[in-house]
Design a protein around this motif. Sequence first.
Motif, short mmCIF file in Angstrom:
data_model
loop_
_atom_site.label_atom_id
_atom_site.label_comp_id
_atom_site.label_asym_id
_atom_site.label_seq_id
_atom_site.Cartn_x
_atom_site.Cartn_y
_atom_site.Cartn_z
N ALA A 64 0.84 -1.21 0.00
CA ALA A 64 0.00 0.00 0.00
C ALA A 64 0.87 1.26 0.00
O ALA A 64 0.57 2.23 -0.69
CB ALA A 64 -0.94 -0.01 1.20
N GLU A 65 1.96 1.24 0.77
CA GLU A 65 2.89 2.38 0.78
C GLU A 65 3.48 2.60 -0.61
O GLU A 65 3.59 3.74 -1.08
CB GLU A 65 4.03 2.15 1.78
N ASN A 66 3.87 1.52 -1.25
CA ASN A 66 4.46 1.62 -2.58
C ASN A 66 3.45 2.14 -3.59
O ASN A 66 3.77 2.95 -4.45
CB ASN A 66 5.01 0.26 -3.02
N GLN A 67 2.19 1.72 -3.47
CA GLN A 67 1.15 2.19 -4.38
C GLN A 67 0.91 3.70 -4.21
O GLN A 67 0.74 4.42 -5.19
CB GLN A 67 -0.16 1.43 -4.17
N LYS A 68 0.93 4.18 -2.97
CA LYS A 68 0.79 5.62 -2.73
C LYS A 68 1.94 6.38 -3.38
O LYS A 68 1.75 7.44 -3.98
CB LYS A 68 0.74 5.92 -1.24
N TYR A 69 3.15 5.84 -3.23
CA TYR A 69 4.32 6.48 -3.84
C TYR A 69 4.18 6.50 -5.37
O TYR A 69 4.43 7.52 -6.01
CB TYR A 69 5.61 5.77 -3.44
N LEU A 70 3.77 5.38 -5.95
CA LEU A 70 3.62 5.30 -7.41
C LEU A 70 2.55 6.27 -7.91
O LEU A 70 2.73 6.89 -8.97
CB LEU A 70 3.30 3.87 -7.84
N ASN A 71 1.46 6.42 -7.16
CA ASN A 71 0.42 7.40 -7.56
C ASN A 71 0.98 8.81 -7.54
O ASN A 71 0.73 9.59 -8.46
CB ASN A 71 -0.79 7.30 -6.64
#
Length: 138
Positions: free
Chosen positions: A73-80
């Motif tokens: 989830a942290e990585n997805q926030k960063y990618l967004n």
Amino acid sequence: MNKLREKLAKFMYGRYGSDKLNMFLLVILLVCAGINLFLRNGYFSMLLSSWELLLIILIYYRMFSRNIQKRYAENQKYLNLENKVKRFFGKRKYIQEQRKDFHIYTCPQCKQKIRIPKGKGKISVRCPKCGAEFVKNS
């Protein structure tokens, strides 16, 4: 060598590993270390060293974490966030490329951007979104 590789693979089984956010944090760490090499100010150097230590701890914590869903989830926030930044600068680059051949005007009513070819003189422009008409030089 194979025995060491097996032990490492066994240790990493069920752990998160590395991702784009960790790579970004590693780049930030390397930039801080590079600045720290050329900086001779004691207080600022100590501040950068503490940031480097925190980044190293964060990178290893994320890499060896067993809470895969939270790290994902942290990585997805960063990618967004990364995609938003890329789109923002991509739009700016596209607009600059278009300015060679077109004038870009904004509709006074709906704020829609409209591009008009250069060299057509004074023309009446009709907004494709709201239908408002206004006169501009091209």
